[in-house]
Scaffold this motif. Structure first.
Motif, PDB file in Angstrom:
ATOM      1  N   ASN A  62      34.879  22.692  91.360  1.00 12.17           N
ATOM      2  CA  ASN A  62      35.327  24.082  91.287  1.00 12.17           C
ATOM      3  C   ASN A  62      34.845  24.691  89.967  1.00 12.17           C
ATOM      4  OD1 ASN A  62      37.310  23.457  89.180  1.00 12.17           O
ATOM      5  ND2 ASN A  62      38.536  22.542  90.821  1.00 12.17           N
ATOM      6  N   ASN A  63      35.231  25.910  89.705  1.00 12.22           N
ATOM      7  CA  ASN A  63      34.755  26.616  88.520  1.00 12.22           C
ATOM      8  C   ASN A  63      35.618  26.412  87.282  1.00 12.22           C
ATOM      9  OD1 ASN A  63      32.502  27.779  89.812  1.00 12.22           O
ATOM     10  ND2 ASN A  63      33.779  29.415  90.667  1.00 12.22           N
ATOM     11  N   ARG A  64      36.680  25.641  87.418  1.00 13.02           N
ATOM     12  CA  ARG A  64      37.527  25.399  86.256  1.00 13.02           C
ATOM     13  C   ARG A  64      36.868  24.414  85.300  1.00 13.02           C
ATOM     14  NH1 ARG A  64      43.756  24.550  88.349  1.00 13.02           N
ATOM     15  NH2 ARG A  64      44.146  26.682  89.079  1.00 13.02           N
ATOM     16  N   PRO A  65      36.798  24.728  84.007  1.00 16.01           N
ATOM     17  CA  PRO A  65      36.224  23.769  83.063  1.00 16.01           C
ATOM     18  C   PRO A  65      37.154  22.579  82.885  1.00 16.01           C
ATOM     19  CG  PRO A  65      37.235  25.593  81.887  1.00 16.01           C
ATOM     20  CD  PRO A  65      37.281  25.954  83.356  1.00 16.01           C
ATOM     21  N   ILE A  66      36.600  21.417  82.650  1.00 15.72           N
ATOM     22  CA  ILE A  66      37.403  20.229  82.374  1.00 15.72           C
ATOM     23  C   ILE A  66      37.589  20.161  80.870  1.00 15.72           C
ATOM     24  CG2 ILE A  66      37.538  17.722  82.583  1.00 15.72           C
ATOM     25  CD1 ILE A  66      35.770  17.945  85.063  1.00 15.72           C
ATOM     26  N   ILE A  67      38.750  20.623  80.407  1.00 16.44           N
ATOM     27  CA  ILE A  67      38.964  20.783  78.968  1.00 16.44           C
ATOM     28  C   ILE A  67      39.602  19.556  78.328  1.00 16.44           C
ATOM     29  CG2 ILE A  67      39.110  23.287  79.161  1.00 16.44           C
ATOM     30  CD1 ILE A  67      42.194  22.975  78.889  1.00 16.44           C
ATOM     31  N   ASN A  68      40.153  18.653  79.132  1.00 14.64           N
ATOM     32  CA  ASN A  68      40.800  17.441  78.618  1.00 14.64           C
ATOM     33  C   ASN A  68      40.336  16.222  79.395  1.00 14.64           C
ATOM     34  OD1 ASN A  68      44.050  19.060  78.133  1.00 14.64           O
ATOM     35  ND2 ASN A  68      42.301  18.966  76.765  1.00 14.64           N
ATOM     36  N   ALA A  69      40.323  15.086  78.718  1.00 12.99           N
ATOM     37  CA  ALA A  69      40.067  13.795  79.360  1.00 12.99           C
ATOM     38  C   ALA A  69      41.133  12.818  78.870  1.00 12.99           C
ATOM     39  CB  ALA A  69      38.673  13.277  79.025  1.00 12.99           C
ATOM     40  N   ARG A  70      41.667  12.035  79.767  1.00  9.94           N
ATOM     41  CA  ARG A  70      42.719  11.087  79.395  1.00  9.94           C
ATOM     42  C   ARG A  70      42.124   9.926  78.609  1.00  9.94           C
ATOM     43  NH1 ARG A  70      47.599  11.708  82.343  1.00  9.94           N
ATOM     44  NH2 ARG A  70      48.104   9.538  81.894  1.00  9.94           N
ATOM     45  N   SER A  71      42.687   9.657  77.439  1.00  9.24           N
ATOM     46  CA  SER A  71      42.164   8.584  76.587  1.00  9.24           C
ATOM     47  C   SER A  71      42.313   7.217  77.238  1.00  9.24           C
ATOM     48  CB  SER A  71      42.878   8.598  75.235  1.00  9.24           C
ATOM     49  OG  SER A  71      44.277   8.397  75.401  1.00  9.24           O
ATOM     50  N   GLU A  72      43.311   7.076  78.118  1.00 11.66           N
ATOM     51  CA  GLU A  72      43.543   5.785  78.741  1.00 11.66           C
ATOM     52  C   GLU A  72      42.420   5.387  79.707  1.00 11.66           C
ATOM     53  OE1 GLU A  72      47.565   7.780  77.983  1.00 11.66           O
ATOM     54  OE2 GLU A  72      45.579   8.359  78.693  1.00 11.66           O
ATOM     55  N   THR A  73      41.668   6.381  80.207  1.00 14.58           N
ATOM     56  CA  THR A  73      40.640   6.078  81.204  1.00 14.58           C
ATOM     57  C   THR A  73      39.274   6.675  80.870  1.00 14.58           C
ATOM     58  OG1 THR A  73      41.342   8.011  82.506  1.00 14.58           O
ATOM     59  CG2 THR A  73      42.331   5.881  83.074  1.00 14.58           C
TER      60      THR A  73
END
Length: 205
Positions: A62-73
């Protein structure tokens, strides 16, 4: 989630804080940073330097930016693991914001580190080509479980890299993997938390 942050430092303050010899970037956005905004980021290639990057990896669905990533994975997910291994960065901030659900509204809180004007959020970055074959670079912020002062506000918080470990985080070569993983933990030192002046909703999320 870390959905917004504040960049309230001057260029001179950033250069001094991150021991940068050359101010390659002359301009950057000052004030509250939103997803899809361009913000200043610290990267390392023999020495530290500043680079403007857009906030948010491209979402293939989709057009939403991925602004976070989980540090655990982050070191396992196909979208992030190469960046985690080779392209780690620091996002300088003077505060970040979290929203607490209260009845039918969301209350905005500003969070700072006591006695530190500038501190660093853990990030990773990647470059893409646009439809004109021009290269641009984006970053995302890593998140972890909340520390005690934040857990009543939100279920996640950005990873804050202690100043003494910033060089290790930026050093993307010959880095001890387990040690790098150990840096991605809830922040344990003093935080200053206050209700922000505005109650702006997170429009993208």
């Amino acid at each position: 989630m870390c959905g917004r942050f504040l960049m309230g430092a001057t260029l001179e303050e950033l250069l001094k804080r991150y021991k940068i010899q050359e101010d390659v970037e002359k301009e950057f956005k000052y004030g509250e940073i939103f997803p899809n905004d361009t913000s200043i980021v610290v990267v390392r290639d023999k020495q530290n330097f500043l680079k403007n990057m857009k906030w948010g990896f491209i979402n293939p669905y989709n057009n939403r930016p991925i602004i976070n990533a989980r540090s655990e994975t982050v070191y396992q997910k196909s979208m992030f693991k190469d960046s985690f291994n080779k392209r780690r960065c620091l996002i300088p901030v003077t505060a970040f914001y979290e929203w607490k659900k209260e009845h039918k509204t969301s209350v905005k809180y500003e969070i700072k580190i006591a006695n530190k004007n500038i501190f660093s959020l853990a990030g990773i970055y990647i470059s893409y080509k646009d439809n004109k074959n021009q290269t641009y670079t984006v970053f995302t912020i890593l998140t972890t479980s909340p520390s005690k002062p934040i857990e009543d506000i939100h279920g996640r918080m950005p990873v804050i890299i202690n100043e003494e470990f910033e060089e290790e985080w930026l050093s993307n070569k010959d880095t001890n993997f387990e040690f790098t993983k150990s840096l991605m933990k809830p922040y344990q030192d003093s935080l200053l938390i206050k209700q922000a002046d505005s109650h702006n909703d997170l429009r993208l999320f």
